[in-house]
Design a protein around this motif. Sequence first.
Motif, PDB file in Angstrom:
ATOM      1  N   VAL A  71       0.770  -1.426   0.118  1.00  0.00           N
ATOM      2  CA  VAL A  71      -0.063  -0.145  -0.075  1.00  0.00           C
ATOM      3  C   VAL A  71       0.822   1.249  -0.041  1.00  0.00           C
ATOM      4  CG1 VAL A  71      -1.708   1.297   1.050  1.00  0.00           C
ATOM      5  CG2 VAL A  71      -1.849  -1.283   1.405  1.00  0.00           C
ATOM      6  N   ALA A  72       0.488   2.385  -0.918  1.00  0.00           N
ATOM      7  CA  ALA A  72       1.322   3.491  -0.923  1.00  0.00           C
ATOM      8  C   ALA A  72       0.358   4.439  -0.765  1.00  0.00           C
ATOM      9  CB  ALA A  72       1.863   3.244  -2.161  1.00  0.00           C
ATOM     10  N   VAL A  73       0.876   5.695  -0.299  1.00  0.00           N
ATOM     11  CA  VAL A  73      -0.032   6.817  -0.004  1.00  0.00           C
ATOM     12  C   VAL A  73       0.834   8.036  -0.556  1.00  0.00           C
ATOM     13  CG1 VAL A  73      -1.326   8.327   1.554  1.00  0.00           C
ATOM     14  CG2 VAL A  73      -1.667   5.975   1.700  1.00  0.00           C
ATOM     15  N   THR A  74       0.530   8.674  -1.703  1.00  0.00           N
ATOM     16  CA  THR A  74       1.288   9.680  -2.317  1.00  0.00           C
ATOM     17  C   THR A  74       0.790  11.230  -2.129  1.00  0.00           C
ATOM     18  OG1 THR A  74       2.192   8.234  -4.044  1.00  0.00           O
ATOM     19  CG2 THR A  74       2.550  10.641  -4.274  1.00  0.00           C
ATOM     20  N   GLY A  75       1.338  11.933  -1.569  1.00  0.00           N
ATOM     21  CA  GLY A  75       1.125  13.338  -1.310  1.00  0.00           C
ATOM     22  C   GLY A  75       0.918  14.319  -2.384  1.00  0.00           C
ATOM     23  N   PRO A  76       0.360  15.520  -2.245  1.00  0.00           N
ATOM     24  CA  PRO A  76       0.388  16.504  -3.480  1.00  0.00           C
ATOM     25  C   PRO A  76       1.630  16.710  -4.315  1.00  0.00           C
ATOM     26  CG  PRO A  76      -0.190  17.572  -1.405  1.00  0.00           C
ATOM     27  CD  PRO A  76      -0.028  16.281  -1.221  1.00  0.00           C
ATOM     28  N   ASP A  77       2.843  16.652  -3.186  1.00  0.00           N
ATOM     29  CA  ASP A  77       4.042  17.097  -3.813  1.00  0.00           C
ATOM     30  C   ASP A  77       4.773  15.912  -4.501  1.00  0.00           C
ATOM     31  OD1 ASP A  77       4.488  15.629  -1.405  1.00  0.00           O
ATOM     32  OD2 ASP A  77       5.611  17.191  -0.410  1.00  0.00           O
ATOM     33  N   GLY A  78       4.099  14.791  -4.539  1.00  0.00           N
ATOM     34  CA  GLY A  78       4.509  13.547  -5.100  1.00  0.00           C
ATOM     35  C   GLY A  78       5.334  12.713  -4.117  1.00  0.00           C
ATOM     36  N   THR A  79       5.663  12.988  -2.937  1.00  0.00           N
ATOM     37  CA  THR A  79       6.298  12.263  -2.111  1.00  0.00           C
ATOM     38  C   THR A  79       5.418  11.242  -1.291  1.00  0.00           C
ATOM     39  OG1 THR A  79       6.243  13.892  -0.210  1.00  0.00           O
ATOM     40  CG2 THR A  79       8.268  14.156  -1.873  1.00  0.00           C
ATOM     41  N   SER A  80       6.107  10.141  -0.419  1.00  0.00           N
ATOM     42  CA  SER A  80       5.344   9.155   0.222  1.00  0.00           C
ATOM     43  C   SER A  80       4.977   9.975   1.406  1.00  0.00           C
ATOM     44  CB  SER A  80       6.041   7.954   0.501  1.00  0.00           C
ATOM     45  OG  SER A  80       5.533   7.160   1.510  1.00  0.00           O
ATOM     46  N   ALA A  81       3.721   9.642   1.780  1.00  0.00           N
ATOM     47  CA  ALA A  81       3.230  10.215   2.915  1.00  0.00           C
ATOM     48  C   ALA A  81       3.089   9.116   4.099  1.00  0.00           C
ATOM     49  CB  ALA A  81       1.686  10.697   2.951  1.00  0.00           C
ATOM     50  N   ALA A  82       3.817   7.928   4.056  1.00  0.00           N
ATOM     51  CA  ALA A  82       3.695   6.631   4.790  1.00  0.00           C
ATOM     52  C   ALA A  82       4.504   7.062   5.837  1.00  0.00           C
ATOM     53  CB  ALA A  82       4.030   5.516   4.048  1.00  0.00           C
ATOM     54  N   ALA A  83       4.107   6.561   7.269  1.00  0.00           N
ATOM     55  CA  ALA A  83       5.107   6.448   8.338  1.00  0.00           C
ATOM     56  C   ALA A  83       5.547   5.098   8.755  1.00  0.00           C
ATOM     57  CB  ALA A  83       4.373   7.375   9.438  1.00  0.00           C
ATOM     58  N   GLY A  84       5.566   4.338   7.900  1.00  0.00           N
ATOM     59  CA  GLY A  84       5.806   2.886   8.327  1.00  0.00           C
ATOM     60  C   GLY A  84       5.509   1.875   7.209  1.00  0.00           C
ATOM     61  N   ASP A  85       5.281   0.597   7.493  1.00  0.00           N
ATOM     62  CA  ASP A  85       4.893  -0.540   6.598  1.00  0.00           C
ATOM     63  C   ASP A  85       3.340  -0.966   6.700  1.00  0.00           C
ATOM     64  OD1 ASP A  85       7.632  -0.315   5.458  1.00  0.00           O
ATOM     65  OD2 ASP A  85       8.171  -1.634   7.025  1.00  0.00           O
ATOM     66  N   PRO A  86       2.828  -1.562   5.816  1.00  0.00           N
ATOM     67  CA  PRO A  86       1.314  -1.851   5.808  1.00  0.00           C
ATOM     68  C   PRO A  86       1.454  -3.068   6.830  1.00  0.00           C
ATOM     69  CG  PRO A  86       2.081  -1.772   3.660  1.00  0.00           C
ATOM     70  CD  PRO A  86       3.256  -1.542   4.328  1.00  0.00           C
ATOM     71  N   ARG A  87       0.358  -3.066   7.599  1.00  0.00           N
ATOM     72  CA  ARG A  87      -0.074  -4.257   8.546  1.00  0.00           C
ATOM     73  C   ARG A  87      -1.158  -4.854   8.174  1.00  0.00           C
ATOM     74  NH1 ARG A  87      -0.150  -3.725  15.075  1.00  0.00           N
ATOM     75  NH2 ARG A  87      -0.755  -5.653  15.534  1.00  0.00           N
ATOM     76  N   VAL A  88      -1.038  -6.279   8.159  1.00  0.00           N
ATOM     77  CA  VAL A  88      -2.431  -7.014   7.777  1.00  0.00           C
ATOM     78  C   VAL A  88      -2.956  -7.568   9.133  1.00  0.00           C
ATOM     79  CG1 VAL A  88      -3.390  -8.911   6.493  1.00  0.00           C
ATOM     80  CG2 VAL A  88      -1.793  -7.523   5.745  1.00  0.00           C
ATOM     81  N   GLU A  89      -4.320  -7.316   9.132  1.00  0.00           N
ATOM     82  CA  GLU A  89      -4.999  -8.015  10.361  1.00  0.00           C
ATOM     83  C   GLU A  89      -6.553  -8.681   9.668  1.00  0.00           C
ATOM     84  OE1 GLU A  89      -5.836  -5.163  13.444  1.00  0.00           O
ATOM     85  OE2 GLU A  89      -3.754  -5.111  14.070  1.00  0.00           O
ATOM     86  N   GLY A  90      -6.289  -9.855   9.329  1.00  0.00           N
ATOM     87  CA  GLY A  90      -7.567 -10.551   8.729  1.00  0.00           C
ATOM     88  C   GLY A  90      -7.908  -9.951   7.439  1.00  0.00           C
ATOM     89  N   ARG A  91      -9.045  -9.305   7.149  1.00  0.00           N
ATOM     90  CA  ARG A  91      -9.350  -8.685   5.780  1.00  0.00           C
ATOM     91  C   ARG A  91      -9.084  -7.374   5.655  1.00  0.00           C
ATOM     92  NH1 ARG A  91     -14.391  -7.947   4.484  1.00  0.00           N
ATOM     93  NH2 ARG A  91     -15.196  -7.942   6.759  1.00  0.00           N
ATOM     94  N   SER A  92      -8.291  -6.578   6.636  1.00  0.00           N
ATOM     95  CA  SER A  92      -7.900  -5.188   6.752  1.00  0.00           C
ATOM     96  C   SER A  92      -6.330  -5.137   6.742  1.00  0.00           C
ATOM     97  CB  SER A  92      -8.296  -4.408   7.831  1.00  0.00           C
ATOM     98  OG  SER A  92      -9.860  -4.673   8.281  1.00  0.00           O
ATOM     99  N   VAL A  93      -6.195  -3.963   5.883  1.00  0.00           N
ATOM    100  CA  VAL A  93      -4.678  -3.481   5.573  1.00  0.00           C
ATOM    101  C   VAL A  93      -4.623  -2.265   6.062  1.00  0.00           C
ATOM    102  CG1 VAL A  93      -2.531  -3.700   3.907  1.00  0.00           C
ATOM    103  CG2 VAL A  93      -4.308  -5.519   3.677  1.00  0.00           C
ATOM    104  N   THR A  94      -3.733  -1.892   6.980  1.00  0.00           N
ATOM    105  CA  THR A  94      -3.459  -0.577   7.474  1.00  0.00           C
ATOM    106  C   THR A  94      -2.170  -0.133   7.119  1.00  0.00           C
ATOM    107  OG1 THR A  94      -4.970  -1.174   9.349  1.00  0.00           O
ATOM    108  CG2 THR A  94      -3.643   0.993   9.760  1.00  0.00           C
ATOM    109  N   LEU A  95      -2.166   1.278   6.853  1.00  0.00           N
ATOM    110  CA  LEU A  95      -0.799   1.850   6.507  1.00  0.00           C
ATOM    111  C   LEU A  95      -0.748   3.423   7.486  1.00  0.00           C
ATOM    112  CD1 LEU A  95       2.025   1.950   4.759  1.00  0.00           C
ATOM    113  CD2 LEU A  95       0.628   3.626   3.094  1.00  0.00           C
ATOM    114  N   PRO A  96       0.092   3.223   8.286  1.00  0.00           N
ATOM    115  CA  PRO A  96       0.389   4.754   9.060  1.00  0.00           C
ATOM    116  C   PRO A  96       0.836   5.798   8.171  1.00  0.00           C
ATOM    117  CG  PRO A  96       2.047   3.095   9.473  1.00  0.00           C
ATOM    118  CD  PRO A  96       1.089   2.378   8.647  1.00  0.00           C
ATOM    119  N   LEU A  97       0.522   7.031   8.531  1.00  0.00           N
ATOM    120  CA  LEU A  97       0.649   8.083   7.854  1.00  0.00           C
ATOM    121  C   LEU A  97       1.461   9.111   8.630  1.00  0.00           C
ATOM    122  CD1 LEU A  97      -2.782   8.331   5.795  1.00  0.00           C
ATOM    123  CD2 LEU A  97      -0.602   7.176   5.054  1.00  0.00           C
TER     124      LEU A  97
END
Length: 199
Positions: A71-97
């Motif tokens: 999972v990747a989240v890109t900001g308006p300036d083209g840089t990544s807004a992620a603050a960590g790695d994706p984490r899977v819990e069952g059917r959900s995938v979470t990415l800290p920002l």
Amino acid sequence: MNIVDRRAARTAARGLVVPAALAVLSATVPQAAAHTELDTSSPGTNATLAGLPPRVTLTFSDAMTQKYAKVAVTGPDGTSAAAGDPRVEGRSVTLPLDTGSPAGRYTVGYRVVSADGHPVSGSYTFDVKATNSAGPSPRAAEPVDTPTPRTPGEAEADGAGGESTGNGAVVLVGGGAAALIVAAVGAYVVRRRRAGHVD
């Protein structure tokens, strides 16, 4: 007649059994062959937020595998807004920002693989509004030094020995000395005149 009726009954029974079997298969096969899909997302598609949330959460129709969750989240300036790695819990995938990222349009892209091997990929966008940061408050007008109202006791004390009374005393003393000088000169002149008359 009996033979004809029996043949017709058998033909009708076969016609009913085959569609029933097909109906059962159609109820089970599509579920087994169905592709994994994205059910919900937070933030949602085309959402407008007052600030960047602390995380993006994607919930799918099937359980995910941690190994292939991207999972990747890109900001308006083209840089990544992620603050960590994706984490899977069952059917959900979470990415800290990173909540300190700038305002603007963000793009969420994902490519995950379900536990039964179905890959899912896609993307969507959401917007973050600029928050009105509280700027420096306007400076208050400089206070004007106004005399503090005096109590009657303070006024009496000033009359007894305050600075203003002292200044007045100087004026009075100066005026009294001048009057004495004038009186002395006048007396001297009067004496001279009397002395002149006597001579």
